[in-house]
Write an enzyme that holds these catalytic residues in place. Structure first.
Site, mmCIF file in Angstrom:
data_model
loop_
_atom_site.group_PDB
_atom_site.id
_atom_site.type_symbol
_atom_site.label_atom_id
_atom_site.label_comp_id
_atom_site.label_asym_id
_atom_site.label_seq_id
_atom_site.Cartn_x
_atom_site.Cartn_y
_atom_site.Cartn_z
ATOM 1 N N GLU A 68 0.529 -1.136 -0.087
ATOM 2 C CA GLU A 68 -0.058 -0.042 -0.048
ATOM 3 C C GLU A 68 0.701 1.380 0.062
ATOM 4 O O GLU A 68 0.474 2.358 -0.784
ATOM 5 C CB GLU A 68 -0.695 -0.076 1.330
ATOM 6 C CG GLU A 68 -2.069 -1.023 1.113
ATOM 7 C CD GLU A 68 -2.826 -0.977 -0.006
ATOM 8 O OE1 GLU A 68 -3.094 0.235 -0.667
ATOM 9 O OE2 GLU A 68 -3.662 -1.874 -0.511
ATOM 10 N N TYR A 84 -6.037 6.160 4.799
ATOM 11 C CA TYR A 84 -6.009 5.239 3.586
ATOM 12 C C TYR A 84 -5.300 3.965 4.182
ATOM 13 O O TYR A 84 -5.919 2.709 4.020
ATOM 14 C CB TYR A 84 -5.492 5.731 2.586
ATOM 15 C CG TYR A 84 -5.355 4.520 1.393
ATOM 16 C CD1 TYR A 84 -6.399 4.317 0.526
ATOM 17 C CD2 TYR A 84 -3.985 4.119 1.239
ATOM 18 C CE1 TYR A 84 -6.289 3.416 -0.327
ATOM 19 C CE2 TYR A 84 -3.971 3.104 0.194
ATOM 20 C CZ TYR A 84 -5.045 2.879 -0.452
ATOM 21 O OH TYR A 84 -4.915 1.840 -1.588
ATOM 22 N N ASP A 92 -9.332 6.127 -1.917
ATOM 23 C CA ASP A 92 -8.241 6.439 -2.688
ATOM 24 C C ASP A 92 -8.870 7.060 -3.745
ATOM 25 O O ASP A 92 -10.282 7.424 -4.003
ATOM 26 C CB ASP A 92 -7.389 5.181 -3.100
ATOM 27 C CG ASP A 92 -8.014 4.339 -4.169
ATOM 28 O OD1 ASP A 92 -9.231 4.528 -4.102
ATOM 29 O OD2 ASP A 92 -7.129 3.612 -4.817
#
Ligand code: SF4
Length: 347
Positions: free
Chosen positions: A33, A116, A134
């Site tokens: 990520e 996030y 996102d």
């Protein structure tokens, strides 16, 4: 069928086979990520595989030198991500007994982990009901509900987060979040979305009102700053002076001494900067190339020039090196080094 179920069904048939999708190990999901932020998928996969083969687990990363992490990160940009990964790996290893926190609330306390990433790790690895936001998710939500709040303004975030929460299914939270990301990349794309083959088109207000092209809404473009970087290539017995950067986006990486300004400097002004910095005598400098080397960052355009000076500067700070390969450096430094390797006999 509900919108979230349609998206999950679509995902079951169309999900991308990505290296980090074969595990729920939070270390791997965290690395993937962070790498994928501001990075194209193809490049992200390449760097993820390299990173995992060099630092396969939390302990290896936590006990490594930050310089090695930055070296591996070269070319990806946004180097604070690498510094924070290293810092947080040490924290989890030393302070949390190598146990990754499971909840969003605990994850978001860690350095470099924002809303996030905390949502992604807690949902994908620990099946917590946390929606991710996102660019893909912003785009889908703004189109499906025709939300006019600009997606690039912080104050809009709450509106989108509320909608994203409402849309969550009652299980498969991790799959659902990943489904939205894939759906946004493959179907509800920024340009030319594939509305005719979209499984949620009947729920999509923008599609039904023929207004897809107006979403997502963005505020007027943020201003790009122009900066001039005058680098000093100080050569001494076939070695070159480099310094470790103390602050900013390239913190802890290495570069030639540099003068940064908002306006183009004259040769006299660059010499003045050098005299003040190094107390050198009889200093002469010459431009290696009269053309600027241009470099673009997200909010900064850099125009850089490189000035050569030989056998004049003695250093208190910085080091003279004959090889740059062992030192993490920005893409801009690499652009110059690659271009002038031959002329300067740089290895
Ligand atoms: S109909 Fe088009 S705009 Fe609406 S969600 Fe589907 S792909 Fe996106």
């Amino acid at each position: 069928m509900a919108l979230n179920k349609l998206i999950l069904n679509w995902y079951d048939k169309n999900k991308r086979d990505l290296p980090w999708r074969h595990t729920k190990n939070p270390y791997n999901i965290w690395i993937s990520e962070i790498i994928l932020q501001q990075t194209r998928m193809e490049q992200g996969i390449y760097y993820y595989n390299r990173f995992i083969s060099r630092f396969p687990d939390l302990k290896t990363l936590a006990t490594s030198d930050e310089k090695d992490v930055l070296l591996l990160w070269q070319g990806l940009g946004y180097y604070s991500r690498a510094r924070n990964l290293h810092y947080t790996s040490k924290h989890i290893y030393n302070q949390l007994n190598s146990e990754f926190p499971e909840s969003y609330e605990e994850l978001i306390k860690l350095k470099g982990i924002g809303d996030y990433t905390a949502s992604a790790i807690s949902s994908i690895c620990f099946e917590k009901s946390q929606p991710v936001l996102d660019g893909n998710v912003f785009r889908i939500i703004s189109r499906v509900y025709e939300i006019k709040n600009p997606i690039d303004l912080n104050k809009s975030r709450k509106v989108f987060k509320e909608k994203a929460k409402e849309m969550m299914p009652s299980d498969r939270y991790g799959d659902y979040n990943q489904a939205l990301m894939d759906f946004g990349s493959i179907i509800c794309k920024p340009l030319n979305p594939l509305c005719s083959s979209c499984v949620i088109s009947k729920f999509c207000s923008a599609f039904n009102n023929n207004s897809v092209e107006y979403y997502p809404v963005k505020s007027s473009k943020s201003k790009i700053k122009l900066l001039y970087f005058d680098y000093i290539v100080a050569k001494h017995k076939n070695q070159f002076l480099i310094e470790q950067i103390k602050e900013g986006i390239w913190k802890n990486m290495f570069q030639f001494p540099v003068h940064v300004s908002e306006s183009k400097k004259t040769k006299k002004e660059v010499i003045k900067f050098l005299l003040e910095k190094y107390q050198a005598k009889n200093l002469t400098i010459k431009l290696i190339d009269s053309e600027f080397i241009q470099h673009k960052l997200s909010h900064i355009n850099i125009r850089s020039r490189f000035w050569l000076t030989e056998n004049k500067i003695n250093v208190d700070e910085g080091i003279y090196v004959s090889s740059f390969k062992e030192y993490p450096m920005s893409k801009l430094m690499h652009k110059f080094i690659e271009k002038y390797t031959h002329e300067l006999s740089i290895s």
